[in-house]
Design an enzyme around this catalytic site. Structure first.
Site, short mmCIF file in Angstrom:
data_model
loop_
_atom_site.label_atom_id
_atom_site.label_comp_id
_atom_site.label_asym_id
_atom_site.label_seq_id
_atom_site.Cartn_x
_atom_site.Cartn_y
_atom_site.Cartn_z
N GLU A 156 46.25 32.10 41.83
CA GLU A 156 45.09 32.60 41.08
C GLU A 156 43.87 31.76 41.43
OE1 GLU A 156 46.68 34.65 37.16
OE2 GLU A 156 46.65 32.48 36.91
N CYS A 198 43.80 36.83 28.73
CA CYS A 198 42.76 35.81 28.60
C CYS A 198 41.37 36.39 28.80
CB CYS A 198 43.01 34.68 29.59
SG CYS A 198 43.35 35.24 31.27
#
Lengths: 651, 651
Positions: free
Chosen positions: A314, A413
């Site tokens: 990521e 998130c």
């Protein structure tokens, strides 16, 4: 506040600003009316709210331990968004909802101050057991940020005190002293939060703890995360992420020179580093922040402000590695870049930081949320090819979430992160410095009452930004007052004009701002005109993915092609080097949006002889003239699913 | 043999063929002298040989359970390569090494016939516990193939009997009858092996078991792998690969229409399907093979014959999804495609299957092994950009093994697979049909003694293929004999000539072969000239990754650019549409190899203003003429590390 800070600017908090119309007013209205309720609904539906009652039965349809560990952070970010929203739009019902949640949180606090639903209920033995992976301090950070925002909006101390007690417990446990553990979070976040808690409470110990976490990072030998792993009976070499670059602890922070690893972790860490350099006047820390920034913008940022090409970590890979279709570019990374850029400006007042802030905000951040405000992208690639068998989620390339926003994400998130950023966007408009200068960073219709030393300056802005570049500002003061008004000339703008009370104002920008220094009177008006032609953007010749291609930008907005406007096989569309490109408002597109049109060719075989590959001499390639239509990138995937492409071939 | 088989061709086994000089002779020499000993050394060093003594202490420096489960297969493939090599080059020392190994294997067999070192020693409880993931039948398959090859080379039955006993145990356990388990392997391989065992022993039960495994695949409801998982106390939904498409069991085999999932599994399965259709005359099964084949070559194959774009599933994604730099294209998948293509020809005699066999063999297969014969690629992408921080193995993109071959691989399936294919390449040269036709598929210098019914035909070939297209064949027979000689005209060849005893022979190819039917006499000679110009190859307009680009091919060889010849930033090189391209032998390159040269331009800014993105109007793009040099793709990464690129931009 320490004395040196006087020489650095400070942002004007959102309670002084109302965005009354136009782009950001619309976005904030959407967040208030759709996003915040939709997230609350999801927090409820998934068991996140109930978790505060310390109920062990909080399984979603299927347990995701790794995800449930982060649940508290979702509450924290929602509360933070609510705080910002209540500032500008008081809402008794919403406040009641938040108060009820807070009362459940208060009951969940353990006698020693501990506040984490996962480790209190589900994995008691693992409390403080794995700072590397388990996001315990990350959750604490988001709760602290939520508490500070809510306290500042409502003046209610209960949630602030609640989190201060928890911060005290953390402060007791972690630190450089005998009997303390020299740990720090695998996922930075609490550092920024502790700076906010320090500002809200005036308690220097929170600032010191943030400093400790930053300075301790990557210091120990053996590595702290190795020590932790051994304590758990694990082999440190089995670390799933394979390298501490993943969490920016491969070297002491002050020796780090390039952004690395997980992009959100990196941005949160560097934002905190910048906060600390600002708060403490630590010049060497400021230099670390500047070095990291310089590397980021010189080597590792997408045109949209997106960060982190790789899905595996990521995050970051290596310089100039910016693949489009496989670009991961998490929404939260773009949001975090806004946080960092904003802080960098206040450490090193220069418009180039706000240029990056704007680039990220209007492109990679807003791409994360649908026009309806209730669907979200986790990933924001610069090219999308959605012809995926939806039954083959293990295709290795992509799944539907890569080209359609979803109403909730397994790891959600991004949605509350979007809500808190957009709700607080007012805070990004103005800064003041030395009680003598007001910076205007962003342009949109609204009013601001800006405290400048003992005085107060009211600024009314009218702007249809980012759709056009005409900005009107009028100043109101109680009495004629001398100060400097610094108007940002965005980096994308190469022709502009300023007039003051109707007369042309000549001035060269200093570090990206036209500074008008005079004695201001109520009724003074400024007209700023930022020319906003369509620009063809070329990429650095080291970016192999963009070679031979061009991107279209107008103002701060990067544009893209979508299949719904341009047909399939966007890779076969070639823009002529000399084709005129015009921006015209498409009234049918989301209530009227400027789109870019121009002549292009589609190069395709008149007939393909079959198979995958053919000698070119057997193929008759046809060049068909087409009218190309590009829309703002952030609006993609709001209509029919299809291909999308930012970088367009050019002949 | 059943009667219908008479109408289908059969390949001529390698014991009838000697490749005496030229390309394949060199490769086989390399495999014999370097590769087979190097693999043996690794088998020894890593504990794979010692594992046959059923020693539980067989840890490598670090245990890799998932890898150790496959250890037996590495032995099997090595033994198979040895068998093929001994056929053409008897070597008493090598044979002794193999015999010693076999004697250890014999001792390792359990009283019931079971033969798997991992489950005998390390995870006794898991025997037959997880056919989905644990490769138990896959190991058995490779051991069987090794045993058959070694037996055919040496006539020694001990290893054949050893594996036949194991096959009998498997045959007892798995099947459609009461008391049997209706299982099948997660990784197909044993099916092909059982067909070979049937051919070597004449025992139909092995053929029937292969049929059972193929037909049972994806049949049961609930799915067999679900049943297995539940028996292990697992939730079937937790299957790590997420979909049974991964292992081609998402649907009954006969309902499958497109290659899917893990590429090697897919190819091994389809090869076995083709074997069974050939052996049994099952027309519907033949149709399944043809449908799968057609989809593969129409939608999912790289120009190099590489298969499987995705790393996540080591396999297929969706049609036209053929990314170059991230292409996984495992060496074993290309090898397995050679196996399948060869079988397809014998089911459906047509040169287009051999065209694909050649494409894979000369490009994606040979790319897997270094010029020195002792370093290997697992993955063979069509573009490589090696500027990776070697310390960041979690970069998400690549690691060194993507651009440098390694002397051994964590999962070393490819090295012995290369060894067995190259050692057995003779078997791919000729086929016979109806005791009346000899097919010549491949061209290289060598001799063949081909049994044709009661007769024997000797063919001497002289060819410098693939470097040039001149082939000479001479026929020797004991007495004048009528038969058809079918010479393959490769699909890449658009101009060719044939002469017979010095006189032009006019004939149209039938299904890719010029068939010369006559009474042959000793001394008859044929000259075949295959024109081998440089071809520019265009990709199907649906392949977005190749849009605006061209690849260079000469004969069966795909070419590529390397940084060492063309400088860095290969993406900035543009081939002119009208530039002449010539093949000339570079005497300094690996002893003399034809390279392709031509004029191209390098389009780069004369100076770049800085940063990652700039308005094009601020950049002065310079077009510098350069001499482009392309080398055969399979030779890449044998010199200085650097970029590589098959698809080249074209203006």
């Amino acid at each position: 506040m320490k004395s040196h800070i006087k020489t650095l600017p400070a942002s004007v908090y959102l309670d002084h600003i109302q965005l009354t119309d136009g782009f950001w007013n619309q976005k904030q209205t959407l967040i208030r009316n759709r996003t915040i309720p939709a997230i609350y609904h999801q927090l409820d539906k998934t068991g996140r709210l109930a978790s505060w009652d310390l109920n062990p039965d909080r399984q979603e349809p299927k347990r995701h331990k790794v995800i449930e560990m982060f649940w508290d952070s979702d509450t924290g970010k929602w509360l933070e968004a609510v705080g910002y929203s209540l500032h500008t739009h008081p809402d008794a019902e919403l406040e009641k909802l938040a108060d009820e949640l807070i009362s459940r949180m208060v009951k969940a606090q353990q006698p020693d101050g501990y506040l984490n639903t996962y480790f209190t209920v589900l994995e008691k033995d693992m409390r403080w057991g794995n700072l590397r992976d388990f996001h315990e301090l990350y959750n604490a950070g988001h709760l602290i940020e939520g508490a500070v925002a809510y306290y500042k909006a409502t003046g209610k101390r209960d949630v602030l005190d609640l989190l201060a007690r928890y911060a005290d417990l953390i402060n007791e446990r972690y630190g450089p002293n005998e009997g303390q553990e020299r740990g720090y979070p695998g996922h930075p976040e609490i550092e920024m939060a502790l700076v906010k808690l320090y500002e809200a409470t005036g308690e220097e110990r929170y600032l010191d703890l943030a400093k400790f976490f930053v300075d301790e990072r990557g210091q120990q030998e053996p590595h702290f995360f190795d020590q932790e792993a051994i304590r758990r009976g694990e082999d440190p070499d089995d670390y799933w992420a394979q390298t501490y670059r993943y969490c920016q602890s491969h070297a002491p922070l002050r020796e780090q020179t390039e952004p690395t690893g997980h992009a959100v972790r990196a941005m949160y860490l560097y934002a905190a580093v910048t906060d600390l350099a600002h708060e403490t006047g630590d010049e060497s820390l400021a230099q670390v922040a500047k070095t990291l920034w310089q590397d980021l913008v010189a080597h590792q940022m997408y045109l949209t402000g997106g960060l982190g090409p790789a899905r595996a970590n990521e995050g970051f890979t290596f310089e100039y590695d910016l693949p489009n279709e496989t670009g991961y570019t998490e929404t939260c990374a773009a949001i975090a870049l806004v946080f960092w850029a904003h802080r960098m400006f206040h450490l090193d007042p220069d418009g180039r930081y706000i240029d990056v802030l704007e680039r990220s905000l209007y492109n990679s951040v807003l791409s994360g949320i649908s026009q309806q405000g209730d669907e979200y992208f986790y990933s924001n690639p610069l090219s999308s090819y959605p012809n995926v068998d939806p039954h083959d989620h293990f295709s290795g390339i992509t799944s539907a979430e890569y080209y359609r926003r979803k109403e909730w994400l397994l790891c959600p998130c991004c949605p509350p992160n979007l809500a808190r950023l957009v709700s607080s966007i007012g805070s990004y408009f103005y800064s003041t410095q030395d009680d003598n200068r007001i910076y205007v960073h962003l342009y949109n219709t609204g009013t601001a009452d800006i405290p400048l030393g003992e005085k107060s300056v009211k600024i009314d802005q009218t702007a249809n930004y980012p759709w056009d570049g005409d900005v009107r500002l009028s100043v109101s003061v109680d009495a004629a007052t001398s100060f400097e008004l610094a108007l940002r000339i965005p980096g994308w703008c190469r022709n502009y004009s300023v007039s003051l009370n109707g007369e042309a104002y000549d001035g060269q920008p200093e570090a990206g701002y036209i500074v008008i220094s005079r004695e201001w009177q109520s009724g003074d008006t400024i007209a700023l005109t930022l020319d906003m032609p369509v620009e063809r953007i070329g990429a650095n010749p080291h970016i192999r993915e963009d070679a031979g291609q061009v991107a279209l930008q107008r103002g701060p907005l990067v544009y893209c092609l979508e299949e719904v406007d341009n047909g399939p096989q966007l890779a076969n569309i070639v823009l002529k080097a000399d084709a005129a490109l015009e921006a015209t408002v498409d009234e049918d597109l989301f209530g009227g949006v400027p789109v870019i049109k121009g002549k292009a060719v589609r190069i395709e075989p008149s007939t393909w002889p079959g198979g995958l590959y053919q000698p070119q001499s057997l193929v008759d390639y046809k060049r068909s003239e087409i009218q190309l239509k590009a829309i703002p990138y952030y609006l993609w995937a709001n209509r029919e699913p299809g291909e999308m492409r930012v970088w367009i071939r050019e002949d």
